[in-house]
Design a protein around this motif. Structure first.
Motif, short mmCIF file in Angstrom:
data_model
loop_
_atom_site.label_atom_id
_atom_site.label_comp_id
_atom_site.label_asym_id
_atom_site.label_seq_id
_atom_site.Cartn_x
_atom_site.Cartn_y
_atom_site.Cartn_z
N UNK A 124 81.65 11.39 -24.52
CA UNK A 124 83.30 11.45 -24.51
C UNK A 124 84.06 11.41 -23.05
N UNK A 125 83.29 11.81 -22.02
CA UNK A 125 84.15 11.70 -20.89
C UNK A 125 83.45 10.61 -20.21
N UNK A 126 82.47 9.70 -20.38
CA UNK A 126 81.95 8.79 -19.87
C UNK A 126 82.84 7.70 -19.69
N UNK A 127 82.79 6.74 -18.60
CA UNK A 127 83.64 5.77 -18.42
C UNK A 127 83.06 4.65 -17.86
N UNK A 128 82.12 3.99 -18.92
CA UNK A 128 81.71 2.69 -18.74
C UNK A 128 80.11 2.49 -18.38
N UNK A 129 79.51 3.95 -17.95
CA UNK A 129 77.89 3.90 -17.51
C UNK A 129 77.67 5.14 -17.77
N UNK A 130 76.37 5.62 -17.74
CA UNK A 130 75.82 6.78 -17.61
C UNK A 130 74.46 6.86 -18.41
N UNK A 131 73.66 7.86 -18.24
CA UNK A 131 72.60 8.10 -18.92
C UNK A 131 72.14 9.71 -19.18
N UNK A 132 71.34 9.71 -20.54
CA UNK A 132 70.98 10.95 -20.96
C UNK A 132 69.36 10.93 -21.10
#
Length: 242
Positions: A124-132
């Motif tokens: 919900x806070x990500x803005x276009x990219x990220x990884x879990x």
């Protein structure tokens, strides 16, 4: 990699979580060291800072939805988060006929529901990219007697990662699962004796058990591999061979 890259690591107060935090800090990331025990979280963060890294200690009980919300409210003020490692877990032992409902629910709350809530908050806070990276267990694939709740939760975590990878890929988010083998740690030593560790080493093709640092290498790889999602990376010396 920019020093502004921020990663949240749960269960960072000991064992594999601490090793992952150290590895990510060494990679130049700002690490939020999160643990249900605030003093352990801060101890890990302090060690990272003393080693020249950037780190913040924070309390969170991932089994408590209110605590998860409070953590992400704090993170929202601090700035965007680019990565999340769901490592927090509990590992009680007990025969299935003896597991009470409260214990069953607590294990799933921490090991599965908590990871899901952390993933939701991250997305919900990500803005276009990220990884879990969700940290599961070999028991998701080859369970042992005496831990039905733990094995069920970890199996659920594997498929949770696959579904989130499908749903969140169009958002630019990657979700993968890390499966460590048996690693000597405070948590595993509560359930496995020296003979058990020795027996596991004998069935491992590489002839020994992994170190926490080697598992941490797997987490760092999954966070950095920009075109890898929906995958399961097993770091167990070749035992499972999925």
């Amino acid at each position: 990699m920019s020093p502004a890259d921020t990663v949240v690591v749960t269960g960072a107060g000991k064992g594999i979580g601490t090793a992952i935090a150290h590895r990510l800090a060494a990679d130049g990331r700002h690490v939020w060291c999160v643990d249900v025990l605030a003093d352990r979280a801060e101890e890990t963060a302090r060690a990272l800072r003393e080693a020249g890294g950037e780190a913040t200690g924070a309390h969170c009980d991932v089994g408590d939805p209110g605590s998860v919300t409070a953590l992400w409210d704090r993170l929202a003020v601090a700035g965007p988060v680019s990565g999340l490692v769901n490592n927090a877990a509990v590992f009680p032992r007990g025969a299935a006929l003896e597991i009470g409902l409260a214990e069953w629910q607590q294990v799933l709350a921490v090991n599965l529901t908590g990871a899901f809530l952390m993933c939701q908050a991250f997305a919900r806070q990500a803005s276009g990219s990220g990884a879990v990276v969700n940290v599961a267990s070999g028991q998701a694939f080859r369970p042992l007697a005496g831990g039905a709740h733990y094995a069920a939760a970890k199996a659920g975590l594997v498929n949770l990662g696959r579904v989130l990878a499908l749903e969140w890929g169009p958002l630019g988010l990657r979700v993968n699962t890390l499966v460590p083998g048996l690693v000597p740690s405070d948590q595993s030593r509560a359930a496995v004796d020296d003979a058990g560790f020795a027996a596991q080493a004998t069935i491992t093709p590489l002839g020994r058990l992994a170190t926490p640092a080697e598992v941490a290498e797997g987490a760092a790889t999954l966070l950095s591999a920009s075109f890898v999602t929906g995958q399961v990376l097993v770091v167990d010396g070749g035992v499972l061979r999925l």
